[in-house]
Design a protein around this motif. Structure first.
Motif, PDB file in Angstrom:
ATOM      1  N   TYR A 123      40.547  32.179  40.481  1.00 50.28           N
ATOM      2  CA  TYR A 123      39.673  31.869  39.505  1.00 50.28           C
ATOM      3  C   TYR A 123      38.113  31.771  40.054  1.00 50.28           C
ATOM      4  N   THR A 124      37.283  32.524  39.256  1.00 52.29           N
ATOM      5  CA  THR A 124      35.878  32.634  39.905  1.00 52.29           C
ATOM      6  C   THR A 124      34.897  32.483  38.893  1.00 52.29           C
ATOM      7  N   ILE A 125      33.602  32.253  39.449  1.00 52.48           N
ATOM      8  CA  ILE A 125      32.337  32.206  38.787  1.00 52.48           C
ATOM      9  C   ILE A 125      31.619  33.445  39.547  1.00 52.48           C
ATOM     10  N   ARG A 126      31.005  34.293  38.798  1.00 49.28           N
ATOM     11  CA  ARG A 126      30.290  35.323  39.329  1.00 49.28           C
ATOM     12  C   ARG A 126      28.843  35.543  38.340  1.00 49.28           C
ATOM     13  N   VAL A 127      27.700  35.137  39.099  1.00 50.78           N
ATOM     14  CA  VAL A 127      26.465  35.311  38.539  1.00 50.78           C
ATOM     15  C   VAL A 127      25.931  36.645  38.711  1.00 50.78           C
ATOM     16  N   SER A 128      25.173  37.521  37.824  1.00 52.90           N
ATOM     17  CA  SER A 128      24.684  38.756  37.995  1.00 52.90           C
ATOM     18  C   SER A 128      23.441  38.878  37.674  1.00 52.90           C
ATOM     19  N   ILE A 129      22.568  39.522  38.606  1.00 54.19           N
ATOM     20  CA  ILE A 129      21.132  39.878  38.151  1.00 54.19           C
ATOM     21  C   ILE A 129      21.156  41.230  37.835  1.00 54.19           C
ATOM     22  N   ASP A 130      20.836  41.728  36.398  1.00 52.03           N
ATOM     23  CA  ASP A 130      20.961  43.316  36.169  1.00 52.03           C
ATOM     24  C   ASP A 130      19.290  43.470  36.174  1.00 52.03           C
ATOM     25  N   ARG A 131      19.031  44.208  36.857  1.00 50.85           N
ATOM     26  CA  ARG A 131      17.120  44.584  37.103  1.00 50.85           C
ATOM     27  C   ARG A 131      17.027  46.044  36.641  1.00 50.85           C
ATOM     28  N   PRO A 132      15.991  46.361  36.174  1.00 49.46           N
ATOM     29  CA  PRO A 132      15.817  47.492  35.462  1.00 49.46           C
ATOM     30  C   PRO A 132      15.743  48.646  36.755  1.00 49.46           C
ATOM     31  N   TRP A 133      16.279  49.569  36.423  1.00 53.10           N
ATOM     32  CA  TRP A 133      15.983  50.877  37.526  1.00 53.10           C
ATOM     33  C   TRP A 133      16.655  50.423  38.688  1.00 53.10           C
ATOM     34  N   ARG A 134      17.624  49.524  38.783  1.00 53.12           N
ATOM     35  CA  ARG A 134      18.195  49.635  39.892  1.00 53.12           C
ATOM     36  C   ARG A 134      19.862  49.598  39.584  1.00 53.12           C
ATOM     37  N   PHE A 135      20.318  50.886  39.716  1.00 52.21           N
ATOM     38  CA  PHE A 135      21.407  51.193  39.165  1.00 52.21           C
ATOM     39  C   PHE A 135      22.534  50.799  40.219  1.00 52.21           C
ATOM     40  N   ASP A 136      22.337  51.092  41.298  1.00 58.76           N
ATOM     41  CA  ASP A 136      23.362  50.964  42.454  1.00 58.76           C
ATOM     42  C   ASP A 136      23.407  49.638  43.298  1.00 58.76           C
ATOM     43  N   ASP A 137      22.616  48.713  42.872  1.00 56.65           N
ATOM     44  CA  ASP A 137      22.795  47.457  43.800  1.00 56.65           C
ATOM     45  C   ASP A 137      22.286  46.120  42.844  1.00 56.65           C
ATOM     46  N   ASN A 138      22.929  46.125  41.935  1.00 62.55           N
ATOM     47  CA  ASN A 138      22.626  44.886  41.163  1.00 62.55           C
ATOM     48  C   ASN A 138      23.259  43.780  41.853  1.00 62.55           C
ATOM     49  N   THR A 139      22.454  42.765  41.877  1.00 62.08           N
ATOM     50  CA  THR A 139      22.824  41.482  42.807  1.00 62.08           C
ATOM     51  C   THR A 139      23.545  40.579  42.156  1.00 62.08           C
ATOM     52  N   HIS A 140      24.636  39.962  42.998  1.00 63.88           N
ATOM     53  CA  HIS A 140      25.644  39.136  42.576  1.00 63.88           C
ATOM     54  C   HIS A 140      25.767  37.806  43.789  1.00 63.88           C
ATOM     55  N   THR A 141      26.264  36.837  43.040  1.00 62.94           N
ATOM     56  CA  THR A 141      26.737  35.813  43.901  1.00 62.94           C
ATOM     57  C   THR A 141      27.949  35.425  43.091  1.00 62.94           C
ATOM     58  N   ILE A 142      28.909  34.779  44.140  1.00 61.99           N
ATOM     59  CA  ILE A 142      30.142  34.351  43.522  1.00 61.99           C
ATOM     60  C   ILE A 142      30.637  33.135  44.190  1.00 61.99           C
ATOM     61  N   LEU A 143      31.648  32.622  43.455  1.00 68.11           N
ATOM     62  CA  LEU A 143      32.226  31.402  43.812  1.00 68.11           C
ATOM     63  C   LEU A 143      33.598  31.118  43.291  1.00 68.11           C
ATOM     64  N   ALA A 144      34.520  31.117  44.191  1.00 63.46           N
ATOM     65  CA  ALA A 144      35.974  30.818  43.773  1.00 63.46           C
ATOM     66  C   ALA A 144      36.241  29.248  43.659  1.00 63.46           C
ATOM     67  N   PHE A 145      37.219  28.864  42.827  1.00 64.36           N
ATOM     68  CA  PHE A 145      37.617  27.321  42.954  1.00 64.36           C
ATOM     69  C   PHE A 145      38.996  27.523  42.521  1.00 64.36           C
ATOM     70  N   THR A 146      39.608  26.309  42.866  1.00 66.63           N
ATOM     71  CA  THR A 146      41.137  26.017  42.741  1.00 66.63           C
ATOM     72  C   THR A 146      41.631  25.456  41.686  1.00 66.63           C
ATOM     73  N   VAL A 147      42.505  26.033  40.896  1.00 69.73           N
ATOM     74  CA  VAL A 147      43.158  25.499  39.688  1.00 69.73           C
ATOM     75  C   VAL A 147      44.563  24.961  40.083  1.00 69.73           C
ATOM     76  N   LEU A 148      44.821  23.513  40.078  1.00 69.65           N
ATOM     77  CA  LEU A 148      46.201  23.099  40.485  1.00 69.65           C
ATOM     78  C   LEU A 148      47.213  22.848  39.128  1.00 69.65           C
ATOM     79  N   SER A 149      48.322  23.396  39.012  1.00 70.07           N
ATOM     80  CA  SER A 149      49.285  23.117  38.120  1.00 70.07           C
ATOM     81  C   SER A 149      50.236  22.239  38.472  1.00 70.07           C
ATOM     82  N   ALA A 150      50.322  21.360  37.693  1.00 66.68           N
ATOM     83  CA  ALA A 150      51.495  20.210  38.095  1.00 66.68           C
ATOM     84  C   ALA A 150      52.881  20.611  37.947  1.00 66.68           C
ATOM     85  N   LEU A 151      53.845  20.434  39.065  1.00 65.86           N
ATOM     86  CA  LEU A 151      55.162  20.393  38.948  1.00 65.86           C
ATOM     87  C   LEU A 151      55.783  19.171  39.273  1.00 65.86           C
ATOM     88  N   ASP A 152      56.008  18.278  38.470  1.00 63.55           N
ATOM     89  CA  ASP A 152      56.626  17.116  38.362  1.00 63.55           C
ATOM     90  C   ASP A 152      58.105  17.285  38.853  1.00 63.55           C
TER      91      ASP A 152
END
Length: 373
Positions: A123-152
């Motif tokens: 599970y991730t959140i990704r933020v992307s900056i799309d810059r004009p005329w920058r086709f090869d290196d759009n900038t990203h930052t990413i964060l993963a988080f944990t999801v827990l499913s209960a097993l009782d």
């Protein structure tokens, strides 16, 4: 390019969620100079993926076959600045800090996070900056988080049951047949949570003419299901050795235990392409060239302990502290990182411009039963 810092922060600093919860936070962009931007977008992605390759074919026609499968649980992209909110392709962000709040409600019935060698539930959140005329290196930052499913475990019909297994093996030595080695392993119940001790008892008869090495293992067995094939992966959680058994001897091995570390729950419910199971196994290794004898039983690892285990814990506390006032006590769950370690979560779209948390370790429920030990 004038970018000092680009990161994601969650309001829940632990980064642990369950289905139906709201994931909220902010993406922060810190600029030292003006930046021309087409669009800034946030992508919330939950998916599982399996992937592995095998060499197949005859010696003169060897080739690599790739096996993959993907399962999406959500994939939402939201524009927070620029073109997607109206206007043209060119927008400007001034020097300084820019904060983009976000909020996303997780859908129901999500499987627990999992990172394995041939696949993952991520599970991730990704933020992307799309810059004009920058086709090869759009900038990203990413964060993963944990999801827990209960097993009782109280809802698992087999969790309170004991389990045992017995197997034997005949040994051959050239023209002479030896007697069998026979092993039995048993547990008084099969349902546990991380932090609990798994006690087992084993008995062995060595009627062969060879010495026999013996030990017990606890393995996580993960089955990855691709579109056309499945494969198993084994992760050794723990090993406990025992003294060798000489020819003609018998042995009863009891009182040993494995303390369960932070681990994903059995089955990985909600995911159709990855299955997780836990096998406690007695292993007998005859001297010489014979194959080992494996005697396995399956245990279930959940996230909510059996009520009977909690009651036993309470009784132990009461006997240890008879003057204490009566109370309903159970070990409070904590959340510890998986013993399997971290995984680099960078994708094909990532490169030198990608920032954020690229090494991620899922976090799982853990109970400290040490007061009852």
């Amino acid at each position: 390019m004038g970018l000092r810092n680009f990161q994601i922060n969650l309001d829940n600093s632990k980064g642990i969620f369950v289905s139906g919860e709201t994931v909220s936070g902010r993406a922060t962009l810190d600029l030292e100079s003006e930046m021309k931007v087409r669009e800034i977008s946030l992508a919330f992605v939950g998916k599982s993926n399996v992937h592995w390759s095998e060499r197949q074919g005859s010696s003169d026609n060897r080739h690599t076959v790739f096996y993959t499968a993907t399962e999406y649980y959500f994939n939402n992209v939201v524009c927070v600045f620029g073109k997607g909110l109206g206007g043209g392709d060119e927008h400007f962000l001034q020097p300084g800090q820019h904060v983009f709040p976000f909020s996303f409600v997780l859908p129901p019935n999500l499987p627990s996070s999992f990172e394995g060698g041939k696949g993952h539930v991520r599970y991730t959140i990704r933020v992307s900056i799309d810059r004009p005329w920058r086709f090869d290196d759009n900038t990203h930052t990413i964060l993963a988080f944990t999801v827990l499913s209960a097993l009782d475990l109280n809802q698992e019909p087999l969790a309170t049951n004991g389990a045992d297994a017995t197997d034997s093996k005949m040994l051959c030595c050239w023209c002479c047949e030896s007697g069998p080695i026979t092993g039995t392993i048993k547990v008084n119940r099969v349902g546990y949570v991380p932090g609990e001790s798994v006690y087992f008892e084993a008995s062995v008869q060595n009627m062969s003419n060879r010495a026999c090495r013996m030990y017990a293992t606890l393995d996580m067995v993960t089955t990855f299901h691709a579109t056309t094939k499945s494969c198993n992966s084994f992760y050794r959680i723990n090993t406990t050795p025992h003294q060798d058994l000489q020819p003609g001897d018998s042995e009863v091995w009891g009182g040993e235990r494995f303390i369960l570390p932070p681990l994903p729950p059995s089955y990985l419910a909600g995911c159709n392409i990855i299955d997780v199971r836990y096998i406690l196994k007695l292993v007998l290794v005859p001297s010489g060239t014979s194959m080992p004898l494996h005697v396995p039983v399956e245990i279930i690892i959940g996230t909510i302990p059996l009520q009977s285990a909690v009651e036993q814990y309470q009784q132990t506390l009461a006997s240890a502290h008879p003057s204490a006032p009566p109370q309903v006590a159970m070990p409070a769950p904590s959340y510890n990182e998986s013993i399997m370690g971290s995984t680099n979560i960078a994708g094909e779209e990532d490169g030198e411009q990608t920032q954020g948390q690229l090494d991620f370790t899922p976090t799982y429920t853990y109970y400290d039963w040490s007061k009852s030990a």
